[in-house]
Each structure stands twice: as C-alpha cells, then as structure tokens.
Design a protein around this motif. Structure first.
Motif, PDB file in Angstrom:
ATOM      1  N   TYR A 124      35.243  31.510 -16.839  1.00 20.39           N
ATOM      2  CA  TYR A 124      36.617  31.075 -16.592  1.00 20.39           C
ATOM      3  C   TYR A 124      36.745  30.511 -15.182  1.00 20.39           C
ATOM      4  O   TYR A 124      37.305  29.431 -14.970  1.00 20.39           O
ATOM      5  CB  TYR A 124      37.586  32.253 -16.757  1.00 20.39           C
ATOM      6  CG  TYR A 124      37.833  32.660 -18.182  1.00 20.39           C
ATOM      7  CD1 TYR A 124      37.913  31.716 -19.188  1.00 20.39           C
ATOM      8  CD2 TYR A 124      38.005  33.993 -18.521  1.00 20.39           C
ATOM      9  CE1 TYR A 124      38.141  32.095 -20.504  1.00 20.39           C
ATOM     10  CE2 TYR A 124      38.236  34.384 -19.831  1.00 20.39           C
ATOM     11  CZ  TYR A 124      38.304  33.422 -20.819  1.00 20.39           C
ATOM     12  OH  TYR A 124      38.534  33.801 -22.113  1.00 20.39           O
ATOM     13  N   LEU A 125      36.215  31.258 -14.214  1.00 21.70           N
ATOM     14  CA  LEU A 125      36.328  30.812 -12.827  1.00 21.70           C
ATOM     15  C   LEU A 125      35.567  29.512 -12.600  1.00 21.70           C
ATOM     16  O   LEU A 125      36.048  28.595 -11.931  1.00 21.70           O
ATOM     17  CB  LEU A 125      35.802  31.899 -11.887  1.00 21.70           C
ATOM     18  CG  LEU A 125      36.823  32.976 -11.531  1.00 21.70           C
ATOM     19  CD1 LEU A 125      36.188  34.060 -10.688  1.00 21.70           C
ATOM     20  CD2 LEU A 125      37.991  32.353 -10.787  1.00 21.70           C
ATOM     21  N   ALA A 127      34.958  27.267 -14.777  1.00 17.51           N
ATOM     22  CA  ALA A 127      35.664  26.196 -15.473  1.00 17.51           C
ATOM     23  C   ALA A 127      36.808  25.646 -14.627  1.00 17.51           C
ATOM     24  O   ALA A 127      37.174  24.471 -14.746  1.00 17.51           O
ATOM     25  CB  ALA A 127      36.196  26.705 -16.806  1.00 17.51           C
ATOM     26  N   THR A 128      37.334  26.506 -13.777  1.00 15.77           N
ATOM     27  CA  THR A 128      38.396  26.081 -12.863  1.00 15.77           C
ATOM     28  C   THR A 128      37.947  24.943 -11.964  1.00 15.77           C
ATOM     29  O   THR A 128      38.757  24.134 -11.509  1.00 15.77           O
ATOM     30  CB  THR A 128      38.808  27.306 -12.001  1.00 15.77           C
ATOM     31  OG1 THR A 128      39.560  28.190 -12.801  1.00 15.77           O
ATOM     32  CG2 THR A 128      39.627  26.874 -10.805  1.00 15.77           C
ATOM     33  N   ARG A 129      36.638  24.890 -11.712  1.00 12.69           N
ATOM     34  CA  ARG A 129      36.092  23.906 -10.768  1.00 12.69           C
ATOM     35  C   ARG A 129      35.154  22.913 -11.433  1.00 12.69           C
ATOM     36  O   ARG A 129      34.414  22.210 -10.753  1.00 12.69           O
ATOM     37  CB  ARG A 129      35.341  24.655  -9.650  1.00 12.69           C
ATOM     38  CG  ARG A 129      36.224  25.588  -8.883  1.00 12.69           C
ATOM     39  CD  ARG A 129      35.467  26.751  -8.301  1.00 12.69           C
ATOM     40  NE  ARG A 129      36.397  27.743  -7.753  1.00 12.69           N
ATOM     41  CZ  ARG A 129      36.230  29.050  -7.861  1.00 12.69           C
ATOM     42  NH1 ARG A 129      35.184  29.525  -8.468  1.00 12.69           N
ATOM     43  NH2 ARG A 129      37.114  29.873  -7.348  1.00 12.69           N
ATOM     44  N   ARG A 134      35.568  23.120 -18.358  1.00 15.02           N
ATOM     45  CA  ARG A 134      36.930  23.507 -18.704  1.00 15.02           C
ATOM     46  C   ARG A 134      37.297  22.987 -20.091  1.00 15.02           C
ATOM     47  O   ARG A 134      37.844  23.715 -20.921  1.00 15.02           O
ATOM     48  CB  ARG A 134      37.924  22.978 -17.669  1.00 15.02           C
ATOM     49  CG  ARG A 134      39.365  23.143 -18.138  1.00 15.02           C
ATOM     50  CD  ARG A 134      40.355  23.135 -17.012  1.00 15.02           C
ATOM     51  NE  ARG A 134      40.326  21.914 -16.231  1.00 15.02           N
ATOM     52  CZ  ARG A 134      40.179  21.854 -14.934  1.00 15.02           C
ATOM     53  NH1 ARG A 134      40.058  22.958 -14.247  1.00 15.02           N
ATOM     54  NH2 ARG A 134      40.168  20.708 -14.311  1.00 15.02           N
ATOM     55  N   LEU A 137      35.363  24.893 -22.807  1.00 18.55           N
ATOM     56  CA  LEU A 137      35.766  26.295 -22.852  1.00 18.55           C
ATOM     57  C   LEU A 137      37.182  26.424 -23.409  1.00 18.55           C
ATOM     58  O   LEU A 137      37.468  27.312 -24.225  1.00 18.55           O
ATOM     59  CB  LEU A 137      35.696  26.895 -21.441  1.00 18.55           C
ATOM     60  CG  LEU A 137      35.914  28.386 -21.312  1.00 18.55           C
ATOM     61  CD1 LEU A 137      34.988  29.137 -22.252  1.00 18.55           C
ATOM     62  CD2 LEU A 137      35.667  28.827 -19.878  1.00 18.55           C
TER      63      LEU A 137
ATOM     64  N   GLU B  38      39.306  28.472  -3.472  1.00 21.11           N
ATOM     65  CA  GLU B  38      39.080  27.065  -3.797  1.00 21.11           C
ATOM     66  C   GLU B  38      37.694  26.822  -4.392  1.00 21.11           C
ATOM     67  O   GLU B  38      37.550  26.165  -5.428  1.00 21.11           O
ATOM     68  CB  GLU B  38      39.214  26.244  -2.508  1.00 21.11           C
ATOM     69  CG  GLU B  38      40.169  25.084  -2.598  1.00 21.11           C
ATOM     70  CD  GLU B  38      40.244  24.373  -1.257  1.00 21.11           C
ATOM     71  OE1 GLU B  38      41.322  24.386  -0.657  1.00 21.11           O
ATOM     72  OE2 GLU B  38      39.217  23.839  -0.796  1.00 21.11           O
ATOM     73  N   LEU B 118      43.286  32.161  -6.844  1.00 23.71           N
ATOM     74  CA  LEU B 118      42.168  32.836  -7.496  1.00 23.71           C
ATOM     75  C   LEU B 118      41.490  33.857  -6.588  1.00 23.71           C
ATOM     76  O   LEU B 118      40.425  34.386  -6.940  1.00 23.71           O
ATOM     77  CB  LEU B 118      41.155  31.798  -7.979  1.00 23.71           C
ATOM     78  CG  LEU B 118      41.687  30.874  -9.076  1.00 23.71           C
ATOM     79  CD1 LEU B 118      40.683  29.791  -9.403  1.00 23.71           C
ATOM     80  CD2 LEU B 118      42.013  31.689 -10.321  1.00 23.71           C
ATOM     81  N   THR B 121      40.900  37.335  -8.329  1.00 27.63           N
ATOM     82  CA  THR B 121      39.824  37.325  -9.316  1.00 27.63           C
ATOM     83  C   THR B 121      38.462  37.228  -8.631  1.00 27.63           C
ATOM     84  O   THR B 121      37.520  37.941  -8.976  1.00 27.63           O
ATOM     85  CB  THR B 121      40.001  36.148 -10.278  1.00 27.63           C
ATOM     86  OG1 THR B 121      41.367  36.082 -10.684  1.00 27.63           O
ATOM     87  CG2 THR B 121      39.135  36.325 -11.503  1.00 27.63           C
ATOM     88  N   GLU B 122      38.361  36.344  -7.661  1.00 30.28           N
ATOM     89  CA  GLU B 122      37.101  36.202  -6.935  1.00 30.28           C
ATOM     90  C   GLU B 122      36.732  37.509  -6.237  1.00 30.28           C
ATOM     91  O   GLU B 122      35.566  37.909  -6.223  1.00 30.28           O
ATOM     92  CB  GLU B 122      37.216  35.076  -5.902  1.00 30.28           C
ATOM     93  CG  GLU B 122      37.225  33.683  -6.497  1.00 30.28           C
ATOM     94  CD  GLU B 122      35.836  33.252  -6.982  1.00 30.28           C
ATOM     95  OE1 GLU B 122      34.854  33.946  -6.699  1.00 30.28           O
ATOM     96  OE2 GLU B 122      35.760  32.207  -7.660  1.00 30.28           O
ATOM     97  N   LEU B 176      44.370  34.474 -14.558  1.00 32.25           N
ATOM     98  CA  LEU B 176      43.123  33.757 -14.805  1.00 32.25           C
ATOM     99  C   LEU B 176      43.283  32.722 -15.923  1.00 32.25           C
ATOM    100  O   LEU B 176      42.851  31.577 -15.794  1.00 32.25           O
ATOM    101  CB  LEU B 176      42.033  34.769 -15.156  1.00 32.25           C
ATOM    102  CG  LEU B 176      40.610  34.252 -15.331  1.00 32.25           C
ATOM    103  CD1 LEU B 176      40.180  33.429 -14.145  1.00 32.25           C
ATOM    104  CD2 LEU B 176      39.667  35.420 -15.553  1.00 32.25           C
ATOM    105  N   ALA B 179      45.283  29.733 -14.829  1.00 30.04           N
ATOM    106  CA  ALA B 179      44.539  28.840 -13.943  1.00 30.04           C
ATOM    107  C   ALA B 179      43.743  27.840 -14.783  1.00 30.04           C
ATOM    108  O   ALA B 179      43.553  26.694 -14.391  1.00 30.04           O
ATOM    109  CB  ALA B 179      43.609  29.647 -13.043  1.00 30.04           C
ATOM    110  N   LEU B 180      43.299  28.299 -15.942  1.00 27.87           N
ATOM    111  CA  LEU B 180      42.510  27.437 -16.814  1.00 27.87           C
ATOM    112  C   LEU B 180      43.408  26.521 -17.634  1.00 27.87           C
ATOM    113  O   LEU B 180      43.067  25.366 -17.890  1.00 27.87           O
ATOM    114  CB  LEU B 180      41.668  28.316 -17.750  1.00 27.87           C
ATOM    115  CG  LEU B 180      40.358  27.730 -18.213  1.00 27.87           C
ATOM    116  CD1 LEU B 180      39.408  27.566 -17.049  1.00 27.87           C
ATOM    117  CD2 LEU B 180      39.736  28.600 -19.287  1.00 27.87           C
TER     118      LEU B 180
END
Lengths: 206, 206
Positions: A124-125, A127-129, A134, A137, B38, B118, B121-122, B176, B179-180
DNA sequence: AGGTAGCTTGGACGAGTGTCCAAGGCGAAT
DNA sequence: ATTCGCCTTGGACACTCGTCCAAGCTACCT
C-alpha cells in the motif's frame, strides 16, 4: 522426432534450461515477497535477494527488467491468491457478520506467524509512490471491496460499500497494530467488527 | 554584566550560535518528518534531508548521533502533538460515539492534504524493525488507547479496551486506504464507526 | 557434426550511501 | 586582547547500490 518437453531422462536428471529459468523467476518472486515484508520495500537489494533465493545476482536483470519491476510483480503475485482466499473465506460464511468474523480470525492466525505478514501494508505504501503499482493494486483491492459489498448488500445492509470500506480498514489497521503489539486480541474486537457488517438500522435484540 | 540571552542588538541581528544550533535541529527534525511521509522511512538520506532543510550536510552528524536516531526522534516529535490533539478532539465530544466521529472527520481533513499524512504508517512499519522505536512508539499509542478506552468505559461500554483497539484500527486503516484511493468517503463510514463505540449490548433505538 | 538459442557466470561501472573530521568562524566570558 | 566553546564548512573515506555485459555453458535442432 522428439518434442521439446520430452522428459525421457533419468529420475534426477538436469531440467531443461527453460525450466530452470522458470524456477529462477519463481524463486526470485517468492523471496522478494518475503523480503519486502521482512526488511521493507526500499530495503530489498538485488544482492540480498539473489542470495536468499539461492541464485547468482547476475540473473536478476536477465529475468527481470529492473528491481522495481520485480518488486511490483512479486507483491502483486503474492497478494492475488491471498485476496482470493479471503474472498472464499468471506463468501463461505452464512452471513456477512460471520464472514467478517472469519476474516478477522484468519487474519489473526496469519499475523506474525507468516513471513509475509506486512506485505500488504508495504505494498500500500509503495503504491502511494508508484503510479503503475497503484493502478494494479487498486484494481485488485477494488474487486475485493466489491465482493464484500455484495455480501453486505445481499444481507440488506443500508450502505454496503461503506460497510466494505470500514471492514477493510479495520482488517488492515488491526494487522498493522498487531504487528507492533502482538498482545492485541482479535477475539476481543470480533463482536464490534461483526457490528460493522450488521446494518445499524435493523438491530436485532435478543 | 550581560546575561547570555541579552538581545540588545538590532532587529535583524545574527542570533547567538546556540540559538542557531537549536534552529538547525528543529529544521532537520521537521523536514525529516515530512520526508519520511513523502519518500518512505528508508528513502530519507542525509544529503536530501540537509538540502530540503536548508542546512549544510555536515551538520547532520554534528547535531545527531546517526541518521536512524534522527529519524526516530523526528517521527516521535511529530506524532506526539498530533496524538495529543487527537485526545483533545475525542475528549471534547459529549459521547464516545461523537468522539469517534470527530476523530474520523479530523483524519479525513488531514489525509492527503498534510505533507505528513503517511508518517504514522511509516513509523509503525519502521517500529516493526527497530526495537528502540517500537518501545517509545508503543508507549505513546498505549496512552492514546487508554484515553479512548477511558471514554468508552465512562459511557458504559462492555469492553472499552476492545472498542479503543477497534477504533484505532479503523482510523489507521482508513488513513492508509484513503491515501491510495482519495475517493473514499469518511462520511459514509461514520455511522458504522460510531457503532464501534456504542456498546452492542445496550442499543438505544429512537 | 556444427549451429542456435537460451540460461548462467563473475565482475566492472559510476552513482549513490552514512559517517567522520581537520580547519575555520565567531559570539561570550575573562 | 585573549581565550573558550560551540557551531559550521567542504570534502574524504570506505563502502553498497542498480545496472550492464562479454564470455561460457549446454540442451536442442538441422
């Protein structure tokens, strides 16, 4: 004339080159999924990956375009069957509430024990970047959400999609929190999670 | 005799060396929190951090023991006030259900907009692999959970701790997922989340 | 037999990394 | 004026990183 797949050789004979190549790809993908969960998406390196997979490091870029591409495929390949099984578990239950309970129980067994526990959160994380990740998923989780929503709707839930969203949030959130604090009990929150899939407008007191 | 803090100089005078040092530390910590969210915890480097903070890279290891230590402190320093505010928002509400709704609404405003979205979560994931961070983070979230549980208990919830655990799971999970997929609506799941903090044993039909 | 196609090897390459430090700067205290 | 202490600079250091590739290997085809 001999066909390409002729395996008339001895029992422990050397596999064909193509078969070995397929096995290398499989091992790299499987190992990558574990390493993503173990060390974090950005901490997977070509060399440690190759070593853990029992493969020479030069092979990584022969079989895969790049390390990011390998990680994307590894994550998606590992998540697809997991989501499919989750769908099975949910739809096998008589009611959405029972399905939610079964999902939570399965998650509870899975967390910590499985070497890929944190793969979903990491994906998930990542995919954020990563635009490409993304999209792929989102498609997979979208299908999962639709299945949950369909179950909630069949049971007459007022807002099935919201129920599906909330259920997915608790599941992934609980997964993450339990990874941090293994003392957390899935059983304790089970009645509350059941409530998520039980439409508040149609309470059924004993 | 002149005291150390004498600021009798002009309006745009050069600050004292100690004050400049404090400002460098503050900037590095604040920038680190943003970069963690980021780019991801493992993607924060001394040089990009220093550049974004407007500081020479040699200063990083003068003011901090190591990069991991800096990241730990940055995450904890940024999360503490956020959690404190969350406690305020929750306790200011008349009922736990209203508190949960307020928390969800605040989270919804926060997600995506804030450059540190984020960070939590990170930090959770990083804590999974860093003993020291896990201990400090567990203490902070433990206090938060206790506050939520206290609120649930005061309202007569049957299992206040479970309610707190479930609420935290939905919040972090929703953060989370949103964010996606920014299309997710916090408003839609609000009634369900309210239900989490309303004891199922004491339904109150209109 | 020789040729072909695919897999494999080990290392080279330049660009990045965290960490460290000798040297310099400068306000505050003496 | 001199010393003291902290902050600052720019770069050196010894790695590790992802990527690439010339050369070798071997099962298969003709």
């Amino acid at each position: 004339m001999s066909k390409a797949n002729d395996q008339t050789t001895g029992p422990t004979a050397r596999p064909t080159a193509a078969a070995r190549g397929r096995e290398v790809r499989r091992k790299l993908l499987a190992t990558a999924a574990v390493l993503i969960s173990e060390a974090g998406w950005n901490a997977v390196t070509t060399r440690t990956l190759a070593e853990r997979a029992g493969v020479r490091s030069g092979l990584v870029h022969y079989h895969f375009e790049s390390l990011p591409a390998l990680l994307r495929q590894a994550a998606l390949d590992a998540m697809r069957p997991a989501l499919d099984e989750a769908v099975s578990v949910f739809t096998a239950a008589p009611t959405p509430a029972d399905g939610a309970e079964a999902l939570l129980a399965a998650l509870d067994r899975y967390t910590g024990r499985d070497p890929e526990s944190l793969l979903f959160t990491e994906a998930y994380l990542a995919a954020t970047r990563d635009e490409m990740l993304r999209a792929r998923l989102a498609e997979m989780t979208g299908r999962f959400r639709a299945r949950l929503a369909a179950g909630a709707e069949r049971a007459g839930h007022r807002d099935p999609e919201a129920a599906a969203t909330a259920l997915m949030a608790v599941l992934d959130g609980f997964l993450l929190h339990k990874a941090l604090d293994p003392g957390l009990s899935a059983a304790r929150i089970t009645p509350l999670v059941r409530g998520l899939m039980t439409d508040p407008s149609k309470g059924e007191p004993p």
